[in-house]
Write a protein that holds these residues in place. Structure first.
Motif, PDB file in Angstrom:
ATOM      1  N   UNK A 187       1.021  -1.146   0.099  1.00 35.37           N
ATOM      2  CA  UNK A 187       0.030  -0.155   0.375  1.00 35.37           C
ATOM      3  C   UNK A 187       0.738   1.459   0.358  1.00 35.37           C
ATOM      4  N   UNK A 188       1.875   1.198   0.359  1.00 34.91           N
ATOM      5  CA  UNK A 188       2.972   2.445   0.418  1.00 34.91           C
ATOM      6  C   UNK A 188       3.496   2.800  -0.674  1.00 34.91           C
ATOM      7  N   UNK A 189       4.244   1.709  -1.457  1.00 35.06           N
ATOM      8  CA  UNK A 189       4.396   1.762  -2.953  1.00 35.06           C
ATOM      9  C   UNK A 189       3.480   2.395  -3.828  1.00 35.06           C
ATOM     10  N   UNK A 190       2.480   1.600  -3.236  1.00 30.40           N
ATOM     11  CA  UNK A 190       1.335   1.993  -4.415  1.00 30.40           C
ATOM     12  C   UNK A 190       0.275   3.640  -4.215  1.00 30.40           C
ATOM     13  N   UNK A 191       0.933   3.722  -2.675  1.00 31.68           N
ATOM     14  CA  UNK A 191      -0.223   5.564  -3.199  1.00 31.68           C
ATOM     15  C   UNK A 191       1.255   5.981  -3.034  1.00 31.68           C
ATOM     16  N   UNK A 192       2.433   5.896  -2.927  1.00 27.86           N
ATOM     17  CA  UNK A 192       3.888   6.409  -3.414  1.00 27.86           C
ATOM     18  C   UNK A 192       3.347   6.635  -5.203  1.00 27.86           C
ATOM     19  N   UNK A 193       3.678   5.279  -5.709  1.00 27.28           N
ATOM     20  CA  UNK A 193       3.501   5.500  -6.783  1.00 27.28           C
ATOM     21  C   UNK A 193       2.439   5.836  -7.797  1.00 27.28           C
TER      22      UNK A 193
END
Length: 477
Positions: free
Chosen positions: A174-180
């Motif tokens: 989720x952190x990666x998707x949100x940052x992306x």
């Protein structure tokens, strides 16, 4: 915001969705894979620990000669593993030695070879457990032979470990998707900056400012800018043509309107009936001239706009010419002019709007009667085939047109002599506009005497569906 723009998502939002949604699906798939991997990892980890516990229990029982495993050892094992541990030890002859007598029973098909731990799932007091069976050969006076050690444990901590690992993985994803997503949104906004600049450039244009757009744009947008610039160029040409036409039309209409006003005032102030009648005759003549001029102005605009290009079946040129010429017979008889028509030996079908084609033929005949046969004479109409074109040749025996003016006469509002009959110099320009719109042309043929004009129109080839190829090409445009 218009209804269409409200229904259609923006390009920015569409790109964002196309980029983020696949990433979310990949994250979900990764979470599922991670969940199964976490289950396998916790299973292997706890199974290895359970196997170590089985060996420890076996040796503890041997050392204590069959006594229970020390509480301190069990407490340390439970503290390390988190779930309660149960065990059972049986001697080689199947005799119960120590532990819990109600151990989970493995299936009959489960093979337990000596020295190799075997795991199975079962239930114990209604709770799911994971069990291991280990057979070890012990050379001892009390355990002489293959001693069976069975250890089982509830799976609560196993599941908790799996969920913990999955939770950590989901959080990271989720952190990666949100940052992306944030980076995607920023990148899309930056990437669409040329389009925003292009929108601003188009918004600065107006009816009085149709300059081409010169701003640098990406290669993918360059064809759009070229199309917009081409549209601006056509709009400039159309506006220039409209402005010139309106200026010329206003100039041409000014004199007839002034003449009508003067004749009307003269009729009102006439002192005798004969004078009033003469003024009213002049007024009627001026009104006819104005009507003719306005009619030609309207036809010229229609011919240039192509608003008369509605699809109609092709018509034979000879009957068209005969019908139009028949309307001029009374005028020709009054002027002592002979109109001769030489028809084509075969039907010559031409495509186009019948009314506009008749208007072109009418203007040619009117031009010949007015300027070539003003004092009697002969007007010749010849319909013939010239290759792939149908031609109408109109010849008179009048004064003719000077060679240097052979193209000038097709311009708008061009008259080579003073026209007392109310002409405005649009007749031949209307003919050329109609002919070119239909795919043909009109020109002046050099002759020794008089004036000869030739109207050429493409011959329509009938197709299987009853329409012509010329009509089909017009529809494709």
């Amino acid at each position: 915001m218009s209804a269409a723009s409200a229904r259609t998502p923006s390009l920015r939002a569409r790109l964002f969705v196309l980029l983020v949604v696949p990433l979310v699906f990949v994250a979900l798939a990764s979470s599922v894979v991670r969940y199964w991997a976490a289950q396998d990892m916790s299973k292997d980890l706890y199974d290895d620990t359970l196997k170590v516990v089985a060996h420890a229990v076996a040796r503890e029982v041997v050392l204590t000669k069959g006594d229970l495993v020390a509480d301190a050892l069990l407490d340390s094992l439970v503290g390390a593993l988190g779930d309660p541990i149960f065990y059972q030890v049986r001697a080689a002859d199947g005799r119960f030695v120590t532990g819990h007598s109600d151990a989970p029973v493995p299936s009959a098909s489960l093979d337990v070879p000596g020295g190799t731990p075997v795991f199975f799932d079962s239930t114990y007091h209604g709770r799911p457990v994971r069990a291991v069976v280990l057979r070890e050969f012990i050379a001892d006076i009390d355990f002489d032979g293959w001693t069976t050690v069975q250890v089982w444990q509830t799976v609560t901590q196993r599941q908790a470990l799996s969920l913990s690992l999955v939770g950590q993985s989901v959080f990271n994803l989720l952190l990666i998707v949100g940052s992306a997503a944030v980076l995607f949104w920023f990148g899309i906004n930056r990437g669409l900056t040329p389009l925003t600049d292009l929108r601003s450039a188009v918004g600065l244009r107006s009816a009085s400012d149709l300059r081409p757009i010169r701003r640098p744009v990406p290669h993918e947008v360059a064809p759009l800018v070229e199309t917009i610039n081409s549209l601006f160029a056509r709009l400039r040409e159309e506006l220039d043509r409209r402005n010139a036409f309106i200026g010329n039309a206003a100039h041409q209409l000014r004199n007839p309107v002034a003449a009508i006003q003067a004749q009307a005032e003269a009729a009102l102030t006439a002192s005798t009936d004969s004078g009033r009648t003469a003024r009213l005759d002049d007024l009627a003549q001026a009104a006819r001239q104005l009507s003719r001029m306005s009619h030609q102005l309207l036809n010229f605009d229609i011919a240039n706009e192509g608003r008369g290009d509605d699809l109609q079946p092709p018509a034979d040129l000879t009957p068209l010419v005969a019908d139009v010429a028949r309307r001029h017979v009374p005028r020709a008889l009054a002027a002592h002019v002979d109109i001769e028509l030489e028809p084509a030996p075969e039907p010559l079908l031409v495509a186009g709007n019948r009314v506009m084609l008749e208007e072109a033929i009418d203007n040619l005949i009117d031009n010949g009667l007015k300027y070539g046969c003003a004092e009697g004479g002969r007007l010749s109409l010849v319909v013939e085939r010239m290759g792939t074109m149908a031609a109408l040749t109109v010849s008179d025996d009048g004064p003719g047109i000077p060679p240097e003016a052979s193209e000038q006469v097709f311009g708008r509002f061009v008259r080579l002599s003073d026209d007392s009959d109310g002409g405005c110099g649009l007749g031949l320009s209307i003919v050329r506009a109609i002919a070119q719109r239909a795919g043909g042309d009109v020109d002046i043929v050099a002759v020794e005497r008089g004036c000869t004009m030739r109207l050429r129109l493409p011959i329509a080839q009938p197709q299987g569906n009853g329409q012509s190829s010329a009509i089909g090409s017009m529809a494709a445009e």
